[in-house]
Design a protein around this motif. Structure first.
Motif, short mmCIF file in Angstrom:
data_model
loop_
_atom_site.label_atom_id
_atom_site.label_comp_id
_atom_site.label_asym_id
_atom_site.label_seq_id
_atom_site.Cartn_x
_atom_site.Cartn_y
_atom_site.Cartn_z
N ALA A 114 7.26 5.10 4.93
CA ALA A 114 7.13 4.70 3.73
C ALA A 114 5.76 3.88 3.81
O ALA A 114 4.93 4.09 2.66
N ILE A 115 5.20 3.20 4.78
CA ILE A 115 4.03 2.81 4.99
C ILE A 115 3.03 3.72 5.08
O ILE A 115 1.98 3.37 4.16
N ILE A 116 3.14 4.66 5.51
CA ILE A 116 2.18 5.58 5.73
C ILE A 116 1.91 6.53 4.50
O ILE A 116 0.76 6.50 3.85
N ALA A 117 3.01 6.85 3.69
CA ALA A 117 2.85 7.22 2.52
C ALA A 117 2.20 6.36 1.44
O ALA A 117 1.45 6.67 0.56
N GLY A 118 2.70 5.01 1.41
CA GLY A 118 1.91 4.23 0.26
C GLY A 118 0.60 4.00 0.60
O GLY A 118 -0.11 3.89 -0.31
N PHE A 119 0.25 3.89 1.96
CA PHE A 119 -1.23 3.60 2.28
C PHE A 119 -2.26 5.02 1.70
O PHE A 119 -3.07 4.60 1.30
N LEU A 120 -1.53 6.21 1.93
CA LEU A 120 -2.16 7.28 1.49
C LEU A 120 -2.39 7.40 0.07
O LEU A 120 -3.35 7.53 -0.49
N ILE A 121 -1.21 6.82 -0.72
CA ILE A 121 -1.18 7.00 -2.22
C ILE A 121 -1.98 6.07 -2.76
O ILE A 121 -2.83 6.22 -3.71
N GLY A 122 -2.21 4.88 -1.95
CA GLY A 122 -3.22 3.80 -2.58
C GLY A 122 -4.67 4.25 -2.28
O GLY A 122 -5.59 4.01 -3.35
N TRP A 123 -4.89 4.98 -1.18
CA TRP A 123 -6.27 5.34 -0.81
C TRP A 123 -6.62 6.31 -2.09
O TRP A 123 -7.86 6.24 -2.47
N VAL A 124 -5.70 7.29 -2.19
CA VAL A 124 -6.13 8.52 -3.22
C VAL A 124 -6.33 7.90 -4.65
O VAL A 124 -7.11 8.14 -5.37
N GLY A 145 -3.61 -1.11 1.07
CA GLY A 145 -2.97 -2.09 1.86
C GLY A 145 -1.68 -2.38 0.91
O GLY A 145 -0.74 -2.93 1.07
N VAL A 146 -1.94 -2.95 -0.57
CA VAL A 146 -1.08 -3.07 -1.47
C VAL A 146 -0.13 -2.18 -1.76
O VAL A 146 1.23 -2.71 -1.35
N HIS A 147 -0.31 -0.88 -1.85
CA HIS A 147 0.35 0.29 -1.92
C HIS A 147 1.62 0.18 -0.55
O HIS A 147 2.58 0.43 -0.78
N ALA A 148 0.91 0.10 0.60
CA ALA A 148 1.68 0.01 1.97
C ALA A 148 2.74 -1.19 1.93
O ALA A 148 3.80 -0.64 2.28
N ILE A 149 2.37 -2.24 1.63
CA ILE A 149 3.32 -3.22 1.50
C ILE A 149 4.39 -3.14 0.41
O ILE A 149 5.61 -3.35 0.82
N ILE A 150 4.04 -2.48 -0.62
CA ILE A 150 5.13 -2.47 -1.70
C ILE A 150 6.10 -1.20 -1.29
O ILE A 150 7.40 -1.29 -1.11
N PHE A 151 5.42 -0.11 -0.83
CA PHE A 151 6.34 0.81 -0.06
C PHE A 151 7.34 0.50 1.00
O PHE A 151 8.44 1.09 1.44
N ALA A 152 6.62 -0.50 1.79
CA ALA A 152 7.12 -0.85 2.99
C ALA A 152 8.51 -1.69 2.65
O ALA A 152 9.80 -1.66 3.31
N ILE A 153 8.29 -2.51 1.54
CA ILE A 153 9.46 -3.23 1.19
C ILE A 153 10.52 -2.30 0.49
O ILE A 153 11.84 -2.53 0.75
N LEU A 154 10.09 -1.40 -0.49
CA LEU A 154 11.03 -0.59 -0.89
C LEU A 154 11.80 0.39 0.17
O LEU A 154 13.07 0.58 0.27
#
Length: 54
Positions: free
Chosen positions: A6-16, A33-42
Motif C-alpha cells: 500500500a505504501i509503494i502504491a500510494g507513492f507511485l499514485i502520488g508521483w504520477v 509522501g502524502v499519498h504513501a501515508i494515506i495508503f499506509a493508514i488504509l
C-alpha cells in the motif's frame, strides 16, 4: 501484509498525479509522501480487519 504494498502504491499514485499536474520534483515528492501515508493508514486498517476476522 497489505501495509508495504500500500505504501509503494500510494507513492507511485502520488508521483504520477503530481507529474500530470505539471509539478516539479519537490511537488512530486510531496504528493507521493502524502499519498504513501494515506495508503499506509488504509493498508494498516485493512490488515487489522483481516486479522480480526480469522
Amino acid at each position: 501484509m497489505i501495509f508495504f504494498p500500500a505504501i509503494i502504491a500510494g507513492f507511485l499514485i502520488g508521483w504520477v498525479r503530481a507529474a500530470r499536474r505539471g509539478g516539479n520534483r519537490l511537488d512530486r515528492l510531496q504528493y507521493a509522501g502524502v499519498h504513501a501515508i494515506i495508503f499506509a493508514i488504509l493498508g494498516l486498517f485493512a490488515t487489522i480487519i483481516i486479522q480480526r476476522m480469522n
